[in-house]
Motif scaffolding. Structure first.
Motif, PDB file in Angstrom:
ATOM      1  N   UNK A  70      60.920   4.408 -32.543  1.00 54.08           N
ATOM      2  CA  UNK A  70      62.130   4.503 -32.023  1.00 54.08           C
ATOM      3  C   UNK A  70      63.133   5.321 -32.941  1.00 54.08           C
ATOM      4  N   UNK A  71      62.940   5.243 -34.052  1.00 57.26           N
ATOM      5  CA  UNK A  71      63.732   6.167 -35.082  1.00 57.26           C
ATOM      6  C   UNK A  71      63.200   7.641 -34.843  1.00 57.26           C
ATOM      7  N   UNK A  72      61.780   7.770 -34.953  1.00 58.65           N
ATOM      8  CA  UNK A  72      61.226   9.082 -34.968  1.00 58.65           C
ATOM      9  C   UNK A  72      61.587   9.610 -33.440  1.00 58.65           C
ATOM     10  N   UNK A  73      61.758   8.964 -32.505  1.00 49.02           N
ATOM     11  CA  UNK A  73      61.915   9.253 -31.134  1.00 49.02           C
ATOM     12  C   UNK A  73      63.697   9.845 -30.806  1.00 49.02           C
ATOM     13  N   UNK A  74      64.368   8.953 -31.635  1.00 46.03           N
ATOM     14  CA  UNK A  74      65.932   9.209 -31.693  1.00 46.03           C
ATOM     15  C   UNK A  74      66.561   8.401 -30.447  1.00 46.03           C
ATOM     16  N   UNK A  75      65.622   7.094 -30.252  1.00 44.55           N
ATOM     17  CA  UNK A  75      66.250   6.134 -29.257  1.00 44.55           C
ATOM     18  C   UNK A  75      66.578   4.849 -29.907  1.00 44.55           C
ATOM     19  N   UNK A  76      67.925   4.731 -29.959  1.00 46.40           N
ATOM     20  CA  UNK A  76      68.204   3.414 -30.696  1.00 46.40           C
ATOM     21  C   UNK A  76      67.852   2.175 -29.830  1.00 46.40           C
ATOM     22  N   UNK A  77      67.604   1.077 -30.421  1.00 52.78           N
ATOM     23  CA  UNK A  77      67.297  -0.172 -29.590  1.00 52.78           C
ATOM     24  C   UNK A  77      68.255  -1.035 -29.622  1.00 52.78           C
ATOM     25  N   UNK A  78      68.665  -1.408 -28.418  1.00 51.88           N
ATOM     26  CA  UNK A  78      69.882  -2.383 -28.239  1.00 51.88           C
ATOM     27  C   UNK A  78      69.530  -3.922 -28.095  1.00 51.88           C
ATOM     28  N   UNK A  79      69.374  -4.609 -28.718  1.00 52.72           N
ATOM     29  CA  UNK A  79      68.899  -6.205 -28.503  1.00 52.72           C
ATOM     30  C   UNK A  79      70.378  -6.725 -27.459  1.00 52.72           C
TER      31      UNK A  79
END
Length: 274
Positions: free
Chosen positions: A131-140
């Motif tokens: 996710x970090x490498x792709x630039x997508x934040x993860x939202x729990x």
């Protein structure tokens, strides 16, 4: 003129429209922010979904959903991690603001909720580098405790933020009023989330009294008991200035109405009740 500050989670009109039709209907109401579900994306194809989003200059406030990490065996946990990596790639193709995580409940046959929560943290840790490498934040997205067994063993904003603090950058929370409005620590934890820049999404609907189905009887804003304006004030005071995303599952009511009327009501209630 665009309806500033409003996003429509496409679950709200999933029974009326496919993704392409839902976007067309939203644009007719001057709604320029959406949040699709992965099955809706898959139904028209990821490339086509990304093209429609880009051609119309839409903001994708989130992709629903990743998660479902706990499993009874290692193979099940590995499969969940693989699927979540695919979800991250889909979110990136759509240029989504985040990937929403509904983390999963107890594995079949288990009564150990503490272990399920450990599997959630381990699963998120496994996908976080991608996710970090792709630039997508993860939202729990913490879900109401009624879903602890089958959908999400993370049930309060405090629990979700504890996982965020454990894992570091690239992860935050989706605050859905339907799931957290009852929490006596809500205002405190919203402030905590804001101080660490963890608020990634703000989902709205209402809690009906009585509620006839705990999954499929969400209310339109203003029809229930949630202090929507108060929660909004707290979230904005904590620093979040993004859209409010309407997410309504309503098998007996709103899913049976014409989609254009549902969306028009969302706009009206967003302006009057939120």
């Amino acid at each position: 003129m665009a309806v500033d500050g409003l996003s429509i989670n496409l679950a709200t009109v999933r029974e009326q429209y496919n993704m392409r039709q839902a976007i067309e209907a939203c644009l007719k109401q001057d709604i320029v922010a959406i949040a699709p579900w992965r099955d809706q994306v898959h139904a028209i194809g990821l490339s086509e979904a990304a093209r429609i989003v880009a051609d119309n200059g839409l903001q994708v406030t989130g992709l629903c959903r990743g998660g479902m990490f706990p499993a009874a065996d290692a193979a099940g946990r590995a499969a969940a991690i693989d699927d979540n990596r695919k979800a991250i790639d889909e979110a990136a193709a759509l240029k989504a603001d985040c990937l929403v995580l509904v983390v999963g409940g107890l594995p079949a046959g288990s009564r150990d909720i503490a272990h399920a929560r450990e599997m959630v943290a381990e699963g998120i840790a496994a996908i976080l580098p991608h996710a970090r490498a792709t630039g997508i934040p993860l939202a729990i997205e913490p879900l109401h405790p009624m879903y602890a067994a089958d959908r999400a063993c993370v049930n309060t904003l405090e629990q979700a933020l504890d996982i965020c603090d454990l894992l570091g950058d690239g992860i935050g929370v989706a605050i859905d009023v339907y799931h957290v409005w009852w929490d006596p620590k809500l205002e405190q934890q919203i402030s905590r989330a804001g101080a660490s820049g963890r608020i990634l999404a703000h989902h709205i609907c209402d809690w009906l009294v009585p509620t006839t189905d705990l999954l499929l009887d969400r209310g339109m804003m203003g029809d229930g008991v949630i202090d929507l304006k108060g929660i909004r004030r707290s979230i904005e005071a904590a620093g979040y200035q993004g859209p409010q995303e309407v997410e309504i599952f309503s098998a007996g009511n709103w899913w049976k109405r014409p989609g254009e009327k549902v969306l028009a009501t969302c706009v009206d209630r967003f302006r009057s009740a939120c």
